[in-house]
Design an enzyme around this catalytic site. Structure first.
Site, short mmCIF file in Angstrom:
data_model
loop_
_atom_site.label_atom_id
_atom_site.label_comp_id
_atom_site.label_asym_id
_atom_site.label_seq_id
_atom_site.Cartn_x
_atom_site.Cartn_y
_atom_site.Cartn_z
N HIS A 87 0.84 -1.21 0.00
CA HIS A 87 0.00 0.00 0.00
C HIS A 87 0.87 1.26 0.00
O HIS A 87 0.69 2.16 -0.83
CB HIS A 87 -0.92 -0.01 1.24
N GLU A 88 1.82 1.30 0.92
CA GLU A 88 2.70 2.46 1.01
C GLU A 88 3.62 2.55 -0.20
O GLU A 88 3.97 3.65 -0.65
CB GLU A 88 3.52 2.40 2.31
N HIS A 106 2.01 4.51 -2.91
CA HIS A 106 2.21 5.97 -2.71
C HIS A 106 3.63 6.37 -3.15
O HIS A 106 3.82 7.37 -3.85
CB HIS A 106 2.04 6.33 -1.23
#
Length: 445
Positions: free
Chosen positions: A18-19, A22
């Site tokens: 998820h990170e 980003h």
């Protein structure tokens, strides 16, 4: 140890990717990233590579990507073009949306990997209905084939069960079935705002199973009352204290009510009738209630199972298509759940926290790699959708702010943004408290 390891691996995979979503899009737009952390708190491991410090922290409930931002402190003049808050709103939207979208893409890939190894499909057919349960009160019978829930067609047992559970607190649940005789009827479940609905939300069970049990012994535990009475696998149950046993569930209920009592059991073996005596052990559950147990399990109806359970191996294209469909289905269910949660049409008992997630992680890992991979996919969908909700402090809240800024041509006032963040933090804290409370009550029975 298996539960702990499975949980930590799940967090590392889901949160880090998820990170990383980003991070990748931020770097694509040349935004400077100063820290990439898995976990919260003071890092216990750090490694600097380029401009970014990669960290592992002790609280495994999330992670973050820290970018250069003038709102969070002094920024060197040379770094101003690479500051996150100096980018066009469209770029900031892309960076923020990348995390949740990575989770949804990951879910598709995980399901594809699992489905490529073969799919065991459980048709939405009712094999067993427990006495006095929600399903029994609604009139469900063994042999019912569920076709739709509140007008929405269902394809397998999981879809049917999820749809029913999600709608229990919203009012009457109309379940279209075709009976064993071929008649089309509607079973109506009406338990909204009752204790039965709350228990069903906790146990994820309304009293029916897709598999059918024969009135025969399937397994006998060593040194149990059943073993001491001489019962063996394959024995057919006939009567208890002279009264015929209608089915295995009726027999089980009788045993539960007979803790410590001497019973005479008639059974058939090899075409001959025999009798034996036994005394069920007295067991105390978490609610301090005593029930009887003899250490014996039913034999599965293999002929029925062959009809209900279907195994096939799709090719790569079919596996991917099924993965997209499954991810889309869970996205719809998750959004529907949050919608019903907001309107009060679903019980708060459905909310789970890290303890439940860890428990399920361990159980699915114990079953096999496919179950664990599909568990990761399901949690990845939930994580993606949760982060897209328009709540300040979540990715969805930031997306909302940047969308307004793009439309207005200027950002919302600092005062309004801070007020929104406080509301968002309060909502998330309340949600976490409910999740931990539910975890603890499930853990303690």
């Amino acid at each position: 140890m298996l539960t702990l390891g499975a949980f930590i691996l799940a967090i590392l995979v889901l949160v880090s990717l998820h990170e990383f979503g980003h991070f990748l899009v931020a770097r694509l737009f040349k935004v400077k990233v100063t820290r990439f952390s898995i976990g919260f708190g003071t890092p216990f491991w750090k490694k600097k590579r380029g401009d970014t410090e990669w960290c592992l922290a002790p609280i495994p409930l999330g992670g973050y990507v820290k970018m250069v931002d003038t709102r969070e402190g002094e920024v060197a003049e040379a770094d101003l073009p690479y500051a996150f808050d100096k980018q066009h709103p469209a770029k900031r939207i892309a960076i923020v949306a990348a995390g949740p979208l990575t989770n949804l893409i990951l879910a598709v890939l995980l399901y594809t990997v699992s489905f490529s190894a073969g799919i065991t499909e459980i048709r939405p057919w009712v094999g067993t209905v427990t006495q006095g349960s929600i399903a029994a009160q609604a009139g469900f019978q063994a042999g019912d084939r569920i076709e739709a829930v509140n007008g929405a067609a269902v394809n397998d047992w999981t879809d049917a069960q999820s749809a029913i559970l999600l709608n229990l607190d919203a009012g009457k649940v109309n379940v279209a079935v075709k009976t064993e005789s071929g008649q089309s009827v509607v079973r109506v479940i009406d338990v909204a705002d009752t204790q039965a609905a709350k228990e069903a939300a906790k146990t994820v069970f309304i009293g029916m199973l897709p598999f059918r049990m024969l009135n025969r012994v399937g397994v006998v535990e060593a040194d149990s009352p059943a073993a001491k009475a001489g019962l063996q696998k394959g024995d057919a149950l006939l009567a208890v204290d002279g009264k015929p046993t209608a089915n295995w569930l009726a027999f089980t209920e009788l045993i539960r009510r007979s803790a410590g009592q001497k019973l005479t059991l008639a059974y058939e073996r090899g075409g001959k009738r025999y009798e034996t005596t036994l005394r069920p052990d007295s067991i105390t559950d978490n609610n301090k209630q005593i029930f009887g147990r003899i250490g014996m399990g039913a034999m599965n109806d293999e002929a029925w199972q062959a009809q209900v359970q279907h195994l096939y191996v799709p090719n790569a294209a079919q596996a991917f298509q099924l993965a997209v469909q499954k991810t889309g289905s869970y996205m719809r269910l998750t959004l529907e759940f949050f919608g019903k949660l907001i309107t009060g049409n679903v019980s708060l008992s459905h909310i789970s926290g890290p303890v439940t997630i860890a428990d399920v992680a361990g159980k699915t890992a114990a079953i096999g790699w496919q179950s664990y991979v599909e568990f990761l996919a399901l949690v990845s969908v939930s994580l993606g959708i949760l982060n897209l909700l328009p709540i300040p402090v979540l990715d969805g809240g930031h997306l909302l702010y940047y969308a307004f800024e793009w439309i207005r041509g200027k950002p919302l006032s600092e005062r309004l943004q801070q007020a929104g963040m406080r509301v968002g933090i309060a909502l998330m804290l309340m949600l976490m408290c409910v999740a931990f409370f539910n975890d603890i009550t499930r853990l303690l029975g």
